[in-house]
Write a protein that holds these residues in place. Structure first.
Motif, short mmCIF file in Angstrom:
data_model
loop_
_atom_site.label_atom_id
_atom_site.label_comp_id
_atom_site.label_asym_id
_atom_site.label_seq_id
_atom_site.Cartn_x
_atom_site.Cartn_y
_atom_site.Cartn_z
N UNK B 189 0.84 -1.21 0.00
CA UNK B 189 0.00 0.00 0.00
C UNK B 189 0.87 1.25 0.00
N UNK B 190 1.93 1.20 0.80
CA UNK B 190 2.84 2.35 0.86
C UNK B 190 3.45 2.66 -0.49
N UNK B 191 3.91 1.62 -1.17
CA UNK B 191 4.57 1.82 -2.45
C UNK B 191 3.59 2.32 -3.52
N UNK B 192 2.32 1.99 -3.34
CA UNK B 192 1.38 2.44 -4.36
C UNK B 192 0.88 3.85 -4.07
N UNK B 193 1.32 4.43 -2.98
CA UNK B 193 0.72 5.68 -2.54
C UNK B 193 1.72 6.84 -2.37
N UNK B 194 3.02 6.57 -2.56
CA UNK B 194 4.00 7.62 -2.24
C UNK B 194 4.00 8.75 -3.26
N UNK B 195 3.47 8.48 -4.46
CA UNK B 195 3.61 9.46 -5.53
C UNK B 195 2.99 10.80 -5.18
#
Lengths: 461, 322, 342
Positions: B189-195
């Motif tokens: 979830x973190x990696x999909x949301x950092x942008x």
């Protein structure tokens, strides 16, 4: 005064002829859709091409009463004073000289500096700062892919294009000009915020580009400082004032412990007319003028010898501007500071500077002592700038003494860049860039007309 | 004629140092909070769910995942009605195994909220760091980071998470799956949301970098990491706070979605999403409560957090512009 | 309280075009109501240029906004009246005010870019404004637009009329804005810092243009600026504002030559001038008070070297002071001065 007036009248006559032509050219150049990066607005990290002079709308005055120790200069009650009687006679409060600055024999101590200022005769002292053929170009090309698709070459904005001057120790040198003339870029080049494309900045005999190693660099950096234009943006809103002022002390490791730092910060606050208790507040609790005092205190924190002041008062109201200008001169006299003063306001520059360089589109077009420049302006651009200064003694100004606008600096005119606006321009001016030539009165002017004696100033006077 | 010294003037507004709490209560932020009933309600709901989840072992009538406490005879008890065999009454009914749904929801919220917070923290740290570096350094570093962000944005977040899960399933031995699943979930979830964080922080950094206080620090030779950390970071945190709040709701929903799809937390440690997935099997056989109550809880939580985020954005915005 | 005989020095006598009487503007906030304008009174005669000068926060722009009905909420007119040609316009409905705006009172703002719509050519904007306010055929309106652009000094107006605002330079844009303000032949133009965003050499041109056009069209101008130089060159009379009040009003020459109010005196002395070389500029210590901390009595008294007891208690009205009128107890008639003070 009379000479200036004559110069104005002269310029008015001369301008009339060339105006239509000039305006047409300028605005065709500006409207060129290809060159349309907006009038002199670069990309995000752009150079100084747009020094706005707009006052921030939020510049409401704050905190009742700045704590100034200076005496009040408003005339005694009951006898309204005209501005002619402006009490220059009142003794200016001098700050205690902290001395020990005069490493060089010629560096004057405080009283001597004050005396020298009155004479306003630069020269004599060895230059503390020398700038030689400084150049700086910014890449304002569009992104690579767009450029490729549009088959465009790279585009460069030559913000500073061969600028040279020297500032003697303890003196004030001013750069004046309109937006996009590169004066702020020069300031940023000197303090190292931009890298010059060419040329040298020599501080106290050392070429800044040749200083290697961070320790050496910090040693040199300790000796100069900068004051910025916008007191609302130059203080970190999240820091307390004492931390802001202490930052240079900490960075240069000038004091050992916190108590010493605090004492020094308190001293600095007092020096600029604030109270030590103000250190615990945040910047937003201060008015514009008080913030600029904080900026000055911060700039003095590392005991610099040389201060670059980039439009230090153009965001301030006029009565506050007077406070800040007075403070800066007091500090200069007390501490023997050397100033590079950047401004678009000729009257302010006249008040502050010993010597003045007038810039237009990245080049210096005229350098002269303050007095000479205002009494006998030589370059047509200088004369035009002088014509813009409001004259309170005379209502209504010549409608057409001033014509045209600064062209887009990305596509500057050929030859002398001022020629489209110049009443004296001829074929040579349109092709050949004039060099800065020394005049017999010690000033320097870059103008073919002056060189050829076509400027006709003498005939009018 | 010079009368009194001007020091008598600033009598008004004495700078009495006040406590942080007093300043907060007097602040515009608190005031706009109090004046918005929906926001206050949302805050109360979020607070209630947080406290309930935190105190689940104390509040819950049973530990729903301890097989010893379950009675199969209690299965499919309707909410607020006595079980036909045992006579037990459960507020929200029970599922097939006789598990008290109220307790299950409390424990499930724990997992959901934990994953949500952790994922947001991970995404924020990653995004802020990359955004600061991209904005401050500019040039090719900026281009690289932002192009990666663009590529990432062109995939739906759920696909990114599924992809990471697929890789995880392939790489990690099956024995460890259940143990590590929750960490992988946070990572996914973190990696999909950092942008979002990176983009926001980058644009704020670009603006702050050109402000004169940053230049003043550069003039005296303050090193770049110090400038980023001490000067720029505190000044770009406002928008980050807003994104993080809204991001929390999104993360909780994403976690539930993944769990619903069966790639999330294992059934031994169910989250709200797992409960919904399990419950939907019974939806058409008339046991509606098994899916409804976890679903409502999720809705309430996500909605309240979102409303809080919206309020925060509006409340902070004029201040930022000022 | 005696009837304020406010400003008898307007040119020509007769009914003034604009008459502002005891205008009061408040900003209610949760920390109490801020009084942004207090007892502001002045007249503008037909064809006259009134300069309104003051430092940031003095309320000069607010006065313009109040007149034209563009106060930002929660700001509101709490007292006084604004008369345009004898007609009270401060009570007009939004719709009536909108019809008035542009037709009888036009506005010029600081930033020319914000007053022009970037999506329409300057010609379209001029024509549209004229069609809204005047009874003209589109062809006639375009004809007039061309003439106006020529009049404000746009070279080659026939081509430029079809250009978009971004294709003009800053100075040319402000010329277009002036043309836009003039196109419905308003009786009054409120110019709010019209030159502040421009380069000095362009400023001079715009000021000269504004002055010439208004004289030709016999348009009255309320010129709001912080720049005394602009006022000195352009205005017939000047009103000096401080902390939401008019502290001095009079003919420009008089105010510049012999300012009466201590604040005006300080303000004039603070401007560096070319003629004399002074070591120090006159400075007014301190700063203008915030709206929430305006001192009792004369708002200027804490910064005023001439202040005496009365100044700290009572707020002075405008009274004759030499050739101007100043709100200062120094000029109170002796019989009014209770106890004399000094």
């Amino acid at each position: 005064m009379s000479i200036i007036e004559r110069a104005l009248a002269k310029a008015k006559q001369q301008d009339r002829a060339a105006v239509e032509d000039a305006e047409g050219l300028v605005h065709r150049a500006q409207a060129d859709p290809g060159a349309d990066v907006g009038p002199a607005r670069g990309p995000g990290d752009a150079p100084d091409v747009g020094e706005g002079t707009a006052l921030p709308a939020t510049a409401t005055a704050t905190a009742p009463g700045a704590r100034d120790e200076t005496p009040r200069d408003v005339g005694p009650a009951g006898e309204p004073q005209g501005r002619e009687l402006a009490p220059a006679q009142l003794p200016a409060p001098r700050l205690a000289p902290t001395g020990a600055e005069d490493a060089m024999a010629s560096a004057p101590a405080a009283p001597a500096a004050a005396a020298a200022r009155r004479v306003r005769d630069p020269g004599a002292a060895a230059p503390l700062l020398r700038v030689e053929d400084l150049r700086c170009a910014f890449d304002v090309s569009r992104p690579w892919l767009e450029r490729l698709l549009a088959r465009e070459p790279r585009r460069w904005l030559r913000a500073v294009d061969g600028v040279s001057f020297a500032i003697p120790r303890g003196r004030t040198f001013a750069l004046v000009g309109e937006s996009g003339c590169g004066k702020s870029t020069v300031a940023r080049l000197i303090v190292g915020l931009h890298e010059p494309s060419a040329g040298r900045v020599v501080f106290d005999g050392r070429d800044l580009a040749e200083v290697r190693g961070s320790a050496e660099r910090q040693k040199l950096r300790r000796r100069f400082q900068m004051i910025f234009q916008d007191p609302y943006a130059s203080l970190n809103p999240r820091w307390r004032v004492e931390r802001i002022i202490a930052e240079p002390i900490r960075v240069f490791g000038l004091e050992k412990d916190d108590a010493a730092i605090r004492a020094r910060v308190a001293g600095l606050l007092g020096q600029v007319g604030l109270s030590p208790a103000d250190g615990a507040k945040y910047p937003h609790e201060f008015s514009g003028g008080q913030r600029q005092r904080i900026c000055i205190a911060r700039a003095l924190a590392n005991r610099p010898e040389f201060l670059v002041c980039d439009e230090p008062t153009s965001a301030l109201d006029v009565s506050v501007q007077a406070q800040i200008l007075n403070l800066m001169r007091d500090l200069q006299d007390a501490l023997g500071l050397t100033f590079l003063f950047i401004s678009h306001d000729l009257a302010v520059v006249r008040h502050m500077a010993d010597e003045i360089g007038v810039m237009y589109l990245g080049r210096i077009v005229e350098i002269a002592t303050s007095r000479r420049l205002f009494e006998r302006p030589r370059h047509p651009y200088t004369r035009m700038l002088l014509a813009t200064i409001p004259d309170f003694s005379r209502r209504g100004r010549a409608d057409d003494a001033v014509r045209g606008e600064v062209p887009n600096p990305i596509t500057p005119p050929t030859g002398c860049t001022f020629h489209p606006r110049c009443p004296l321009a001829d074929a040579r001016c349109r092709q050949e860039v004039p060099a800065l030539r020394e005049l017999d009165d010690g000033g320097r002017v870059a103008c073919h007309a002056v060189e050829e004696g076509r400027d006709n100033l003498e005939a009018g006077s | 004629m010079r009368t009194e010294p001007p020091t008598s003037a600033p009598a008004a507004a004495p700078p009495v140092p006040r406590g942080a709490l007093a300043r907060l209560l007097d602040g515009d932020l608190f005031h706009s909070f109090i004046r918005s009933p929906i926001t206050v309600l949302s805050a109360l709901v979020v607070l209630a769910i947080l406290v309930a989840a935190l105190l689940a072992p104390v509040i819950a009538p049973q530990n729903p995942f301890d097989p010893a406490t379950l009675n199969l005879m209690d299965g499919f008890t309707r909410p607020m009605q006595a079980n036909e065999f045992t006579g037990n009454v459960y507020w929200l009914g029970t599922d097939a195994q006789g598990r008290d749904l109220f307790s299950a929801i409390l424990y499930g919220s724990r997992v959901s909220i934990l994953v949500g917070f952790a994922a947001v923290a991970f995404a924020a740290v990653l995004g802020i760091t990359l955004g600061l570096v991209a904005g401050y350094r500019g040039g090719w570093v900026d281009s690289l980071i932002m192009r990666v962000a663009d590529v990432q944005l062109s995939f739906p977040a759920i696909l990114v998470a599924l992809l990471i899960f697929g890789v995880f399933k392939g790489v990690v031995p099956p024995a460890l799956h259940d143990k590590a699943a929750i960490y992988v979930l946070i990572l996914a979830i973190g990696l999909s949301d950092w942008v979002q964080y990176a983009r926001t922080v980058r644009s704020s950094t670009l603006a702050e970098r050109n402000k004169e206080y940053v230049q003043a620090a550069r003039v005296i030779g303050v090193p770049a990491p110090t400038i980023l950390l001490r000067h720029i970071l505190p000044n770009v945190m406002g928008p980050v706070l807003v994104i993080a709040t809204i991001g929390l709701a999104l993360a909780i929903i994403l976690e539930s979605t993944l769990s619903f799809l069966g790639v999330g937390v294992p059934p031994t440690q169910p989250s709200l999403g797992t409960l919904i997935r399990v419950g939907q099997d019974y939806l058409f056989s008339g046991e509606w409560w098994i899916v409804l109550f976890p679903g409502l809880t999720l809705l309430l939580l996500a909605l309240s957090v979102n409303l809080l985020g919206d309020w925060l954005r509006d409340a902070l915005n004029p201040r930022l512009r000022r | 309280m005696n009837v304020p005989h406010i400003d008898q020095m307007n040119a020509g006598g007769g009914l003034p075009l604009l008459s502002v009487r005891r205008l009061r503007v408040e900003f209610p906030s949760r920390r109490g109501t801020l009084l942004a304008l207090d007892d502001v009174s002045f007249d503008i005669a037909r064809g006259e240029v009134l300069g309104v000068v003051g430092e940031s926060g003095a309320g000069k722009s607010l006065t313009g906004a109040a007149i034209i009905g563009l106060l930002e909420p929660p700001g509101r007119i709490a007292g006084g009246e604004i008369l345009l040609d004898g007609e009270a316009i401060h009570e007009l409905s939004g719709e009536a005010m909108r019809r008035l705006r542009g037709r009888r009172i036009a506005m010029i703002f600081q930033d020319p870019l914000t007053s022009l719509n970037p999506l329409y050519t300057v010609g379209e904007q001029l024509v549209e404004t004229m069609l809204t306010h005047l009874e003209l055929t589109p062809a006639a309106a375009r004809e007039r637009a061309l003439a106006l652009l020529d009049e404000v000094g746009i070279p080659a107006p026939a081509q430029r009329i079809d250009h978009y605002p971004h294709q003009f330079s800053g100075g040319m844009r402000q010329r277009v804005v002036i043309a836009l303000a003039l196109c419905a032949e308003p009786e009054l133009i409120i110019a709010d810092e019209p030159t502040t965003a421009l380069d000095v050499s362009v400023q001079a041109q715009i000021i000269a243009l504004l002055r010439r056009l208004c004289r030709q069209h016999h348009t009255a101008v309320m010129l709001v600026t912080h720049d005394m130089g602009v006022i000195a060159e352009t205005a017939d009379r000047v009103a000096v504002m401080y902390a939401g009040r008019v502290v001095e009003i009079g003919p420009v020459d008089e105010v510049v030559r012999a300012p009466a109010h201590p604040y005006t005196r300080g303000l004039m002395g603070a401007i560096p001038v070319l003629g004399d070389e002074v070591e120090r500029l006159v400075q007014i210590d301190g700063a203008m008070p915030r709206l929430d901390a305006i001192p009792p009595g004369c708002a200027f008294h804490p910064r005023c070297a001439a202040a005496f007891a009365r100044c700290r208690i009572e707020c002075p009205e405008l009274q004759p002071a030499g050739a101007t009128r100043a709100a200062c107890w120094l000029y109170a008639p002796a019989e009014m001065a209770e106890g004399g003070g000094r």
